[in-house]
Motif scaffolding. Structure first.
Motif, PDB file in Angstrom:
ATOM      1  N   ILE A   5       0.843  -1.206   0.000  1.00  0.00           N
ATOM      2  CA  ILE A   5       0.000   0.000   0.000  1.00  0.00           C
ATOM      3  C   ILE A   5       0.875   1.252   0.000  1.00  0.00           C
ATOM      4  CG2 ILE A   5      -1.614   1.356   1.401  1.00  0.00           C
ATOM      5  CD1 ILE A   5      -2.869  -1.365   2.250  1.00  0.00           C
ATOM      6  N   ILE A   6       1.867   1.280   0.867  1.00  0.00           N
ATOM      7  CA  ILE A   6       2.758   2.440   0.951  1.00  0.00           C
ATOM      8  C   ILE A   6       3.487   2.652  -0.375  1.00  0.00           C
ATOM      9  CG2 ILE A   6       4.864   3.338   2.054  1.00  0.00           C
ATOM     10  CD1 ILE A   6       2.303   3.694   3.697  1.00  0.00           C
ATOM     11  N   ASP A  15      -6.764   9.763  -6.430  1.00  0.00           N
ATOM     12  CA  ASP A  15      -8.109   9.797  -5.881  1.00  0.00           C
ATOM     13  C   ASP A  15      -8.642   8.371  -5.770  1.00  0.00           C
ATOM     14  OD1 ASP A  15      -8.066  12.563  -5.823  1.00  0.00           O
ATOM     15  OD2 ASP A  15      -9.424  12.811  -7.529  1.00  0.00           O
ATOM     16  N   VAL A  16      -9.365   8.135  -4.699  1.00  0.00           N
ATOM     17  CA  VAL A  16      -9.942   6.823  -4.393  1.00  0.00           C
ATOM     18  C   VAL A  16     -11.386   7.055  -3.964  1.00  0.00           C
ATOM     19  CG1 VAL A  16      -9.795   4.913  -2.729  1.00  0.00           C
ATOM     20  CG2 VAL A  16      -7.705   5.871  -3.705  1.00  0.00           C
ATOM     21  N   GLN A  17     -12.259   6.083  -4.219  1.00  0.00           N
ATOM     22  CA  GLN A  17     -13.669   6.199  -3.839  1.00  0.00           C
ATOM     23  C   GLN A  17     -13.974   5.458  -2.544  1.00  0.00           C
ATOM     24  OE1 GLN A  17     -15.551   4.808  -7.575  1.00  0.00           O
ATOM     25  NE2 GLN A  17     -16.991   6.452  -7.156  1.00  0.00           N
ATOM     26  N   THR A  18     -14.917   6.023  -1.791  1.00  0.00           N
ATOM     27  CA  THR A  18     -15.452   5.300  -0.640  1.00  0.00           C
ATOM     28  C   THR A  18     -16.240   4.097  -1.162  1.00  0.00           C
ATOM     29  OG1 THR A  18     -17.443   6.673  -0.594  1.00  0.00           O
ATOM     30  CG2 THR A  18     -15.600   7.359   0.832  1.00  0.00           C
ATOM     31  N   GLN A  19     -16.540   3.160  -0.286  1.00  0.00           N
ATOM     32  CA  GLN A  19     -17.192   1.909  -0.663  1.00  0.00           C
ATOM     33  C   GLN A  19     -18.459   1.671   0.161  1.00  0.00           C
ATOM     34  OE1 GLN A  19     -15.771  -0.139  -3.213  1.00  0.00           O
ATOM     35  NE2 GLN A  19     -14.656   1.784  -3.427  1.00  0.00           N
ATOM     36  N   MET A  68      -7.624  -3.355  10.286  1.00  0.00           N
ATOM     37  CA  MET A  68      -8.665  -2.850   9.394  1.00  0.00           C
ATOM     38  C   MET A  68      -8.902  -3.777   8.209  1.00  0.00           C
ATOM     39  SD  MET A  68      -9.960  -0.446  10.956  1.00  0.00           S
ATOM     40  CE  MET A  68     -11.169  -0.129   9.677  1.00  0.00           C
ATOM     41  N   PHE A  69      -7.872  -4.477   7.756  1.00  0.00           N
ATOM     42  CA  PHE A  69      -8.066  -5.414   6.654  1.00  0.00           C
ATOM     43  C   PHE A  69      -8.936  -6.593   7.090  1.00  0.00           C
ATOM     44  CE2 PHE A  69      -6.786  -8.942   3.858  1.00  0.00           C
ATOM     45  CZ  PHE A  69      -7.298  -8.429   2.681  1.00  0.00           C
ATOM     46  N   ASP A  70      -8.737  -7.067   8.298  1.00  0.00           N
ATOM     47  CA  ASP A  70      -9.581  -8.151   8.817  1.00  0.00           C
ATOM     48  C   ASP A  70     -11.038  -7.699   8.863  1.00  0.00           C
ATOM     49  OD1 ASP A  70     -10.116 -10.728  10.218  1.00  0.00           O
ATOM     50  OD2 ASP A  70     -10.642  -9.360  11.844  1.00  0.00           O
ATOM     51  N   ILE A  71     -11.284  -6.506   9.343  1.00  0.00           N
ATOM     52  CA  ILE A  71     -12.648  -5.967   9.399  1.00  0.00           C
ATOM     53  C   ILE A  71     -13.203  -5.799   7.984  1.00  0.00           C
ATOM     54  CG2 ILE A  71     -14.011  -3.929  10.028  1.00  0.00           C
ATOM     55  CD1 ILE A  71     -12.086  -3.620  12.463  1.00  0.00           C
ATOM     56  N   TYR A  72     -12.392  -5.293   7.079  1.00  0.00           N
ATOM     57  CA  TYR A  72     -12.805  -5.095   5.683  1.00  0.00           C
ATOM     58  C   TYR A  72     -13.217  -6.420   5.030  1.00  0.00           C
ATOM     59  CZ  TYR A  72     -12.080  -4.254   0.656  1.00  0.00           C
ATOM     60  OH  TYR A  72     -12.217  -4.178  -0.716  1.00  0.00           O
ATOM     61  N   PHE A  99      -8.340  -0.265   0.460  1.00  0.00           N
ATOM     62  CA  PHE A  99      -8.303  -1.708   0.198  1.00  0.00           C
ATOM     63  C   PHE A  99      -8.969  -2.045  -1.136  1.00  0.00           C
ATOM     64  CE2 PHE A  99      -8.261  -2.245   5.044  1.00  0.00           C
ATOM     65  CZ  PHE A  99      -6.876  -2.338   5.091  1.00  0.00           C
ATOM     66  N   ALA A 100     -10.126  -1.436  -1.399  1.00  0.00           N
ATOM     67  CA  ALA A 100     -10.832  -1.696  -2.655  1.00  0.00           C
ATOM     68  C   ALA A 100      -9.994  -1.221  -3.842  1.00  0.00           C
ATOM     69  CB  ALA A 100     -12.193  -1.014  -2.643  1.00  0.00           C
ATOM     70  N   ASP A 101      -9.388  -0.055  -3.732  1.00  0.00           N
ATOM     71  CA  ASP A 101      -8.555   0.473  -4.812  1.00  0.00           C
ATOM     72  C   ASP A 101      -7.385  -0.448  -5.091  1.00  0.00           C
ATOM     73  OD1 ASP A 101      -7.759   2.974  -6.519  1.00  0.00           O
ATOM     74  OD2 ASP A 101      -5.940   2.398  -5.419  1.00  0.00           O
ATOM     75  N   MET A 102      -6.849  -1.054  -4.068  1.00  0.00           N
ATOM     76  CA  MET A 102      -5.707  -1.953  -4.224  1.00  0.00           C
ATOM     77  C   MET A 102      -6.121  -3.323  -4.771  1.00  0.00           C
ATOM     78  SD  MET A 102      -2.873  -0.362  -3.355  1.00  0.00           S
ATOM     79  CE  MET A 102      -1.756  -1.732  -3.129  1.00  0.00           C
ATOM     80  N   GLY A 103      -7.427  -3.554  -4.857  1.00  0.00           N
ATOM     81  CA  GLY A 103      -7.904  -4.831  -5.390  1.00  0.00           C
ATOM     82  C   GLY A 103      -7.979  -5.942  -4.376  1.00  0.00           C
TER      83      GLY A 103
END
Length: 104
Positions: A5-6, A15-19, A68-72, A99-103
């Motif tokens: 991610i970094i 830019d990234v979108q909310t989900q 946060m990834f576990d929750i996602y 997370f969504a942007d990263m696939g």
């Protein structure tokens, strides 16, 4: 995952979108890295933009990312995690977007 991610947002801030899970309108926000810390700010190229008065530090460590990834992942499977996510961070919507942007 944190290093990926970094690296991604260091090389290509964007830019990234909310989900949202409901039919609510997705908002855009800008994600970038400064000195190893993940930040979000108002969208640069898309609208509607998230209404941030100042940039927000999202994280500078892998531990918060793992939590946060576990929750996602559980959220994507339909598990109700909103309360747990809110206890973990006030920035949950930004994490979900990253997370969504990263696939993931």
């Amino acid at each position: 995952m944190w290093d990926e991610i970094i690296r991604s947002f260091t090389e290509n801030p964007r830019d990234v979108q909310t989900q949202p899970l409901t039919k609510r309108t997705s908002l855009w926000f800008y994600v970038y890295v400064e000195n190893g810390t993940l930040y979000v700010d108002c969208a640069k190229e898309h609208s509607p933009s998230s209404n941030l008065s100042n940039r927000r530090k999202i994280s500078n460590n892998a531990k918060k990312c793992d939590i946060m990834f576990d929750i996602y992942r559980r959220r994507k499977c339909g598990e109700p995690v909103s309360q747990e996510a809110s206890h973990a961070t006030v920035d949950k919507v930004y994490w979900y977007g990253v997370f969504a942007d990263m696939g993931y």
